[in-house]
Design a protein around this motif. Structure first.
Motif, mmCIF file in Angstrom:
data_model
loop_
_atom_site.group_PDB
_atom_site.id
_atom_site.type_symbol
_atom_site.label_atom_id
_atom_site.label_comp_id
_atom_site.label_asym_id
_atom_site.label_seq_id
_atom_site.Cartn_x
_atom_site.Cartn_y
_atom_site.Cartn_z
ATOM 1 N N ALA A 1 0.832 -1.210 0.000
ATOM 2 C CA ALA A 1 0.000 0.000 0.000
ATOM 3 C C ALA A 1 0.864 1.256 0.000
ATOM 4 O O ALA A 1 1.912 1.317 0.652
ATOM 5 N N LEU A 2 0.401 2.267 -0.732
ATOM 6 C CA LEU A 2 1.061 3.564 -0.773
ATOM 7 C C LEU A 2 0.253 4.567 0.031
ATOM 8 O O LEU A 2 -0.954 4.699 -0.159
ATOM 9 N N THR A 3 0.930 5.281 0.923
ATOM 10 C CA THR A 3 0.278 6.298 1.746
ATOM 11 C C THR A 3 0.946 7.636 1.486
ATOM 12 O O THR A 3 2.173 7.747 1.607
ATOM 13 N N PRO A 4 0.166 8.671 1.117
ATOM 14 C CA PRO A 4 0.768 9.975 0.825
ATOM 15 C C PRO A 4 1.582 10.503 1.999
ATOM 16 O O PRO A 4 1.189 10.366 3.155
ATOM 17 N N ILE A 5 2.718 11.089 1.687
ATOM 18 C CA ILE A 5 3.547 11.759 2.682
ATOM 19 C C ILE A 5 3.158 13.233 2.694
ATOM 20 O O ILE A 5 3.210 13.907 1.658
ATOM 21 N N GLY A 6 2.734 13.731 3.863
ATOM 22 C CA GLY A 6 2.299 15.122 3.949
ATOM 23 C C GLY A 6 1.136 15.381 3.010
ATOM 24 O O GLY A 6 0.146 14.645 3.005
ATOM 25 N N GLU A 7 1.245 16.410 2.182
ATOM 26 C CA GLU A 7 0.213 16.717 1.197
ATOM 27 C C GLU A 7 0.188 15.695 0.064
ATOM 28 O O GLU A 7 -0.743 15.678 -0.738
ATOM 29 N N GLY A 8 1.228 14.882 -0.013
ATOM 30 C CA GLY A 8 1.292 13.866 -1.050
ATOM 31 C C GLY A 8 2.098 14.267 -2.260
ATOM 32 O O GLY A 8 2.255 13.472 -3.202
ATOM 33 N N TYR A 9 2.648 15.477 -2.261
ATOM 34 C CA TYR A 9 3.405 15.922 -3.428
ATOM 35 C C TYR A 9 4.238 17.155 -3.108
ATOM 36 O O TYR A 9 4.013 17.835 -2.098
ATOM 37 N N VAL A 10 5.196 17.416 -3.985
ATOM 38 C CA VAL A 10 5.868 18.707 -4.033
ATOM 39 C C VAL A 10 5.678 19.243 -5.444
ATOM 40 O O VAL A 10 5.686 18.473 -6.418
ATOM 41 N N SER A 11 5.497 20.529 -5.573
ATOM 42 C CA SER A 11 5.262 21.138 -6.874
ATOM 43 C C SER A 11 6.567 21.624 -7.500
ATOM 44 O O SER A 11 7.533 21.961 -6.801
ATOM 45 N N VAL A 12 6.580 21.658 -8.825
ATOM 46 C CA VAL A 12 7.682 22.235 -9.581
ATOM 47 C C VAL A 12 7.095 23.366 -10.431
ATOM 48 O O VAL A 12 5.868 23.479 -10.554
ATOM 49 N N PRO A 13 7.924 24.225 -11.018
ATOM 50 C CA PRO A 13 7.384 25.339 -11.810
ATOM 51 C C PRO A 13 6.440 24.872 -12.912
ATOM 52 O O PRO A 13 6.586 23.783 -13.464
ATOM 53 N N ALA A 14 5.474 25.693 -13.231
ATOM 54 C CA ALA A 14 4.482 25.364 -14.249
ATOM 55 C C ALA A 14 5.144 25.011 -15.572
ATOM 56 O O ALA A 14 6.153 25.604 -15.963
ATOM 57 N N ASN A 15 4.573 24.013 -16.228
ATOM 58 C CA ASN A 15 5.040 23.547 -17.535
ATOM 59 C C ASN A 15 6.440 22.937 -17.492
ATOM 60 O O ASN A 15 7.165 22.965 -18.486
ATOM 61 N N THR A 16 6.807 22.380 -16.337
ATOM 62 C CA THR A 16 8.053 21.613 -16.243
ATOM 63 C C THR A 16 7.837 20.221 -16.826
ATOM 64 O O THR A 16 8.643 19.711 -17.599
ATOM 65 N N GLY A 17 6.748 19.562 -16.420
ATOM 66 C CA GLY A 17 6.436 18.224 -16.914
ATOM 67 C C GLY A 17 7.275 17.122 -16.297
ATOM 68 O O GLY A 17 8.008 16.428 -16.994
ATOM 69 N N PRO A 18 7.198 16.907 -14.963
ATOM 70 C CA PRO A 18 8.000 15.865 -14.309
ATOM 71 C C PRO A 18 7.769 14.493 -14.954
ATOM 72 O O PRO A 18 6.628 14.067 -15.110
ATOM 73 N N ARG A 19 8.856 13.828 -15.315
ATOM 74 C CA ARG A 19 8.744 12.593 -16.080
ATOM 75 C C ARG A 19 9.462 11.443 -15.377
ATOM 76 O O ARG A 19 8.904 10.816 -14.491
ATOM 77 N N HIS A 20 10.695 11.151 -15.732
ATOM 78 C CA HIS A 20 11.417 10.024 -15.141
ATOM 79 C C HIS A 20 12.255 10.450 -13.943
ATOM 80 O O HIS A 20 12.570 11.632 -13.775
ATOM 81 N N LEU A 21 12.634 9.463 -13.120
ATOM 82 C CA LEU A 21 13.302 9.694 -11.843
ATOM 83 C C LEU A 21 14.649 8.979 -11.784
ATOM 84 O O LEU A 21 14.852 7.956 -12.431
ATOM 85 N N ALA A 22 15.533 9.521 -10.955
ATOM 86 C CA ALA A 22 16.794 8.846 -10.648
ATOM 87 C C ALA A 22 17.165 9.183 -9.208
ATOM 88 O O ALA A 22 16.928 10.302 -8.739
ATOM 89 N N PHE A 23 17.741 8.200 -8.505
ATOM 90 C CA PHE A 23 18.157 8.389 -7.116
ATOM 91 C C PHE A 23 19.676 8.414 -7.012
ATOM 92 O O PHE A 23 20.376 7.756 -7.798
ATOM 93 N N SER A 24 20.182 9.148 -6.036
ATOM 94 C CA SER A 24 21.601 9.028 -5.716
ATOM 95 C C SER A 24 21.817 7.647 -5.105
ATOM 96 O O SER A 24 20.915 7.091 -4.465
ATOM 97 N N PRO A 25 22.999 7.043 -5.299
ATOM 98 C CA PRO A 25 23.226 5.690 -4.764
ATOM 99 C C PRO A 25 23.002 5.567 -3.261
ATOM 100 O O PRO A 25 22.586 4.512 -2.780
ATOM 101 N N ASP A 26 23.265 6.655 -2.510
ATOM 102 C CA ASP A 26 23.093 6.590 -1.057
ATOM 103 C C ASP A 26 21.657 6.875 -0.616
ATOM 104 O O ASP A 26 21.346 6.838 0.577
ATOM 105 N N GLY A 27 20.766 7.164 -1.580
ATOM 106 C CA GLY A 27 19.363 7.375 -1.255
ATOM 107 C C GLY A 27 19.043 8.707 -0.622
ATOM 108 O O GLY A 27 17.910 8.923 -0.174
ATOM 109 N N LYS A 28 19.981 9.630 -0.610
ATOM 110 C CA LYS A 28 19.742 10.928 0.028
ATOM 111 C C LYS A 28 19.046 11.921 -0.898
ATOM 112 O O LYS A 28 18.434 12.882 -0.421
#
Length: 377
Positions: free
Chosen positions: A185-212
């Motif tokens: 199960a997925l449970t929203p953290i806080g409001e469930g999101y962080v916003s980015v500037p309009a018309n950015t279009g968040p797409r794919h993700l990548a993590f640092s190896p240490d997870g920070k």
């Protein structure tokens, strides 16, 4: 056994393990329904086409199980399904295993870090899904779904496997969740999101190896947004944004696309259309593909603070590169082009500079890449 013999034995064993190691790349091509298997020579970047298997019409995103034993591939035609393949530990060859339903047409596929859940994002249906994977490596028919804003485009768990994040392109949000490892199960953290500037279009993700840190590519902006991850709550905090589109590309800001206007055929303006994002194994370089200009941008990563510095943008021969992938040693970048009949291999210099060194024939509309190293790790 004397010391000399012990040393000799250790060297021989090490050489044997190295000799038995192999790196394979699996690339889906939706236009011909195939998954092509390539072998990558990590000593020189050479690519060899080994085999092709029929996966099904419009095979698209794929995901490897963490143990490297199974490949999952989503089919984007009704009835929406995921096809699983067993991977031969010696040859890397794929054998069809089973099929299971998917909630919708999925643009993104992944597993959690333990291989217990199949995660997916549907661009057209604006939702995320989670389904358990049983001991026979078959996804469950019981599927949890979560509605998002317009155009969900990715879903991945962080290295700790406690949190999950999603790119929500049409809403300009990065969604954040806690993952219940016992139920999926997925449970929203806080409001469930962080916003980015309009018309950015968040797409794919990548993590640092240490997870920070988490990095998110903006499809329409050609920027990469960096976030710190709270180790206790998983909450994201924006820390930096870097632009990956140099002026010389002469690209206008991108627009939201869908099945009706994916290529913006009625708009002659060359527009930003960023796609994939990949982190180097050592966490020092970040690579972003851009489809309109058929190029890859490279960023330096501050591994301590998470900030980014744009290094350069490199043209690639593969037209309209949607996905890219790095070899396990980080020395080679594999590039597919949705409008190319070749798959390319590029040498990665210490400063991120790219040089094409090899190619192999690709399937039609090749896009998704998964890389696996077998033996000798």
């Amino acid at each position: 056994m004397n010391k000399t013999l012990l040393v000799a034995c250790a060297i021989a064993c090490g050489l044997s393990l190295h000799a038995n190691a192999a790196t394979f790349a699996y690339i889906s091509s939706p236009a011909d329904g195939l998954i092509s298997q390539y072998q990558l020579d990590e000593s020189n970047g050479a690519l060899s086409l080994i085999n092709k298997v029929s996966a099904g019409d419009q095979v698209n995103p794929m995901a490897l199980s963490p143990d490297g034993k199974v490949l999952f591939a989503a089919l984007r035609v009704k009835p929406f399904q995921v096809q699983s393949f067993s991977i031969d530990p010696e040859t890397g060859r794929l054998t069809p295993r089973s099929k299971a339903p998917l909630a919708e047409s999925m643009a993104y596929l992944s597993t959690d870090r333990q291989g217990r859940y199949l995660l997916a994002a549907s661009y057209g249906a604006d939702l995320l899904s989670v389904q358990a994977i049983d001991k026979a490596d078959t996804p469950s028919t019981d599927i949890r779904t979560y509605k998002t804003g317009l155009h969900a485009h990715s879903l991945r768990t962080d290295p700790s496997n406690r949190f999950a994040y999603a790119g929500n392109l049409g809403a300009d949000r990065v969604l954040q969740y806690s993952l219940d490892a016992s139920t999926g199960a997925l449970t929203p953290i806080g409001e469930g999101y962080v916003s980015v500037p309009a018309n950015t279009g968040p797409r794919h993700l990548a993590f640092s190896p240490d997870g920070k840190f988490l990095y998110v590519v903006g499809e329409m902006s050609g920027t990469v947004s960096a976030f710190s991850i709270n180790a206790d709550s998983g909450a994201l905090t924006p820390i930096a944004v870097a632009n990956g589109i140099p002026e010389r590309l002469k690209l206008a800001h991108g627009e939201v696309r869908d099945a009706r206007n994916n290529d913006l055929k009625d708009d002659p303006t060359p527009r930003i259309w960023a796609a994939d994002l990949r982190m180097s194994p050592d966490g020092k370089l970040l690579f972003m593909s851009e489809r309109t200009s058929s190029s890859v941008s490279v960023f330096a990563v501050d591994t301590t603070h998470g900030s980014l510095k744009f290094l350069d943008n490199y043209p690639v021969q593969e037209k309209q590169p949607r996905n890219i992938a790095l070899s396990p040693n980080g020395h080679w970048l594999i590039v597919t082009g949705e409008k190319s009949d070749k798959v390319g291999s590029y040498a990665v210099a210490s400063d991120g500079a790219l040089k094409r060194v090899a190619e192999a024939a690709s399937g039609k509309g090749a896009l998704w890449i998964e890389v696996l190293q077998t033996g000798g790790q």
